[in-house]
Design a protein around this motif. Structure first.
Motif, PDB file in Angstrom:
ATOM      1  N   GLY A  66       0.808  -1.212   0.000  1.00 44.19           N
ATOM      2  CA  GLY A  66       0.000   0.000   0.000  1.00 44.19           C
ATOM      3  C   GLY A  66       0.840   1.261   0.000  1.00 44.19           C
ATOM      4  N   CYS A  67       2.065   1.200   0.483  1.00 48.33           N
ATOM      5  CA  CYS A  67       2.926   2.375   0.555  1.00 48.33           C
ATOM      6  C   CYS A  67       3.842   2.511  -0.654  1.00 48.33           C
ATOM      7  N   SER A  68       3.865   1.524  -1.499  1.00 54.55           N
ATOM      8  CA  SER A  68       4.764   1.598  -2.646  1.00 54.55           C
ATOM      9  C   SER A  68       4.196   2.550  -3.690  1.00 54.55           C
ATOM     10  N   PRO A  69       5.074   3.219  -4.464  1.00 58.26           N
ATOM     11  CA  PRO A  69       4.581   4.159  -5.468  1.00 58.26           C
ATOM     12  C   PRO A  69       3.775   3.457  -6.551  1.00 58.26           C
ATOM     13  N   ALA A  70       2.847   4.188  -7.147  1.00 57.46           N
ATOM     14  CA  ALA A  70       1.978   3.638  -8.186  1.00 57.46           C
ATOM     15  C   ALA A  70       2.626   3.834  -9.554  1.00 57.46           C
ATOM     16  N   TYR A  71       3.479   2.917  -9.944  1.00 58.39           N
ATOM     17  CA  TYR A  71       4.134   3.000 -11.251  1.00 58.39           C
ATOM     18  C   TYR A  71       3.266   2.345 -12.305  1.00 58.39           C
ATOM     19  N   THR A  72       3.267   2.943 -13.486  1.00 58.85           N
ATOM     20  CA  THR A  72       2.603   2.340 -14.633  1.00 58.85           C
ATOM     21  C   THR A  72       3.600   2.301 -15.783  1.00 58.85           C
ATOM     22  N   LYS A  73       3.352   1.472 -16.745  1.00 58.97           N
ATOM     23  CA  LYS A  73       4.219   1.385 -17.918  1.00 58.97           C
ATOM     24  C   LYS A  73       3.863   2.495 -18.899  1.00 58.97           C
ATOM     25  N   GLY A  74       4.877   2.935 -19.623  1.00 59.94           N
ATOM     26  CA  GLY A  74       4.710   4.015 -20.585  1.00 59.94           C
ATOM     27  C   GLY A  74       3.754   3.696 -21.716  1.00 59.94           C
ATOM     28  N   SER A  75       3.445   2.415 -21.898  1.00 61.44           N
ATOM     29  CA  SER A  75       2.531   2.042 -22.975  1.00 61.44           C
ATOM     30  C   SER A  75       1.156   2.676 -22.787  1.00 61.44           C
ATOM     31  N   VAL A  76       0.823   3.149 -21.567  1.00 58.34           N
ATOM     32  CA  VAL A  76      -0.462   3.829 -21.354  1.00 58.34           C
ATOM     33  C   VAL A  76      -0.527   5.141 -22.120  1.00 58.34           C
ATOM     34  N   LEU A  77       0.616   5.660 -22.546  1.00 57.45           N
ATOM     35  CA  LEU A  77       0.657   6.903 -23.319  1.00 57.45           C
ATOM     36  C   LEU A  77       0.236   6.700 -24.762  1.00 57.45           C
ATOM     37  N   LEU A  78       0.335   5.472 -25.237  1.00 53.94           N
ATOM     38  CA  LEU A  78       0.165   5.170 -26.658  1.00 53.94           C
ATOM     39  C   LEU A  78      -1.202   4.571 -26.948  1.00 53.94           C
ATOM     40  N   VAL A 129       8.946   4.355 -30.097  1.00 55.76           N
ATOM     41  CA  VAL A 129       7.813   3.629 -29.514  1.00 55.76           C
ATOM     42  C   VAL A 129       8.303   2.728 -28.388  1.00 55.76           C
ATOM     43  N   ASN A 130       9.408   2.030 -28.599  1.00 55.73           N
ATOM     44  CA  ASN A 130       9.961   1.161 -27.558  1.00 55.73           C
ATOM     45  C   ASN A 130      10.360   1.959 -26.325  1.00 55.73           C
ATOM     46  N   TYR A 131      11.002   3.104 -26.543  1.00 51.83           N
ATOM     47  CA  TYR A 131      11.374   3.973 -25.428  1.00 51.83           C
ATOM     48  C   TYR A 131      10.128   4.354 -24.617  1.00 51.83           C
ATOM     49  N   LEU A 132       9.104   4.862 -25.298  1.00 51.57           N
ATOM     50  CA  LEU A 132       7.889   5.297 -24.611  1.00 51.57           C
ATOM     51  C   LEU A 132       7.192   4.145 -23.897  1.00 51.57           C
ATOM     52  N   GLN A 162      15.622   7.836 -16.982  1.00 48.94           N
ATOM     53  CA  GLN A 162      14.781   7.464 -18.118  1.00 48.94           C
ATOM     54  C   GLN A 162      14.452   8.682 -18.980  1.00 48.94           C
ATOM     55  N   ALA A 163      14.197   9.803 -18.347  1.00 49.89           N
ATOM     56  CA  ALA A 163      13.856  11.009 -19.112  1.00 49.89           C
ATOM     57  C   ALA A 163      15.024  11.469 -19.974  1.00 49.89           C
ATOM     58  N   SER A 164      16.219  11.484 -19.402  1.00 47.38           N
ATOM     59  CA  SER A 164      17.385  11.947 -20.164  1.00 47.38           C
ATOM     60  C   SER A 164      17.795  10.943 -21.241  1.00 47.38           C
ATOM     61  N   ALA A 165      17.343   9.706 -21.127  1.00 49.50           N
ATOM     62  CA  ALA A 165      17.630   8.715 -22.162  1.00 49.50           C
ATOM     63  C   ALA A 165      17.001   9.101 -23.497  1.00 49.50           C
ATOM     64  N   PHE A 166      15.929   9.906 -23.467  1.00 44.25           N
ATOM     65  CA  PHE A 166      15.306  10.328 -24.725  1.00 44.25           C
ATOM     66  C   PHE A 166      16.246  11.219 -25.530  1.00 44.25           C
ATOM     67  N   ASP A 167      16.961  12.117 -24.853  1.00 38.13           N
ATOM     68  CA  ASP A 167      17.943  12.957 -25.549  1.00 38.13           C
ATOM     69  C   ASP A 167      19.027  12.100 -26.196  1.00 38.13           C
ATOM     70  N   ARG A 168      19.491  11.097 -25.476  1.00 37.88           N
ATOM     71  CA  ARG A 168      20.529  10.204 -26.032  1.00 37.88           C
ATOM     72  C   ARG A 168      19.990   9.417 -27.222  1.00 37.88           C
ATOM     73  N   LEU A 169      18.732   8.987 -27.140  1.00 37.88           N
ATOM     74  CA  LEU A 169      18.123   8.259 -28.250  1.00 37.88           C
ATOM     75  C   LEU A 169      18.037   9.149 -29.487  1.00 37.88           C
ATOM     76  N   LEU A 170      17.605  10.395 -29.304  1.00 41.13           N
ATOM     77  CA  LEU A 170      17.530  11.318 -30.445  1.00 41.13           C
ATOM     78  C   LEU A 170      18.917  11.555 -31.045  1.00 41.13           C
TER      79      LEU A 170
END
Length: 135
Positions: free
Chosen positions: A19-31, A61-64, A121-129
């Motif tokens: 109950g105390c753990s953060p609510a993480y979701t996968k990025g696929s919910v964005l797509l 797409v894989n990144y997101l 993870q956020a800064s990985a997008f710059d490296r991917l680009l």
């Protein structure tokens, strides 16, 4: 009776920890569901403008899809500044989706709420680009 009491206590502890753990979701919910045909990436403020198809689009797409997003967080995106990547996805069926990747911390799709990413993870997008653009 002791075994049952120990089992119930252990079960209550496990439930409390979950109950105390953060609510993480996968990025696929964005797509949206479907195959992405083309992705355009631009920036706000203006200055960058890229277009991708094929394997390069699939890399985005894989990144997101693999982002671990936190939907419940203390930070307020309205109190942050920085560049926003505007990621416009065009699907094979003609539908479109826009994702906003903001300040190396927050991300949302055009109809959704902000989620928080880890800095790594956020800064990985710059490296991917950089990789996709041959830098």
């Amino acid at each position: 009776m002791k075994k049952i009491a120990v089992f119930i206590l252990a079960l209550l502890c496990a439930v409390a920890l979950v109950g105390c753990s953060p609510a993480y979701t996968k990025g696929s919910v964005l797509l949206k569901k479907g195959t992405v045909a083309r992705i355009s990436v631009s920036s706000l403020p203006e200055g960058y403008d890229y277009s991708y198809t094929g394997q390069d689009a699939q890399a985005i797409v894989n990144y997101l899809s693999n982002l671990e997003l936190l939907s419940d967080f203390e930070e307020n995106p309205d109190e942050y500044g920085g560049m926003t990547w505007v990621i416009a996805l065009e699907y094979e069926d003609g539908s479109k989706e826009t994702i906003y990747h903001f300040g190396n911390m927050f991300i949302r799709n055009s109809g959704g709420s902000w989620c928080r990413m880890t800095y790594e993870q956020a800064s990985a997008f710059d490296r991917l680009l950089d990789e996709l653009n041959g830098h």
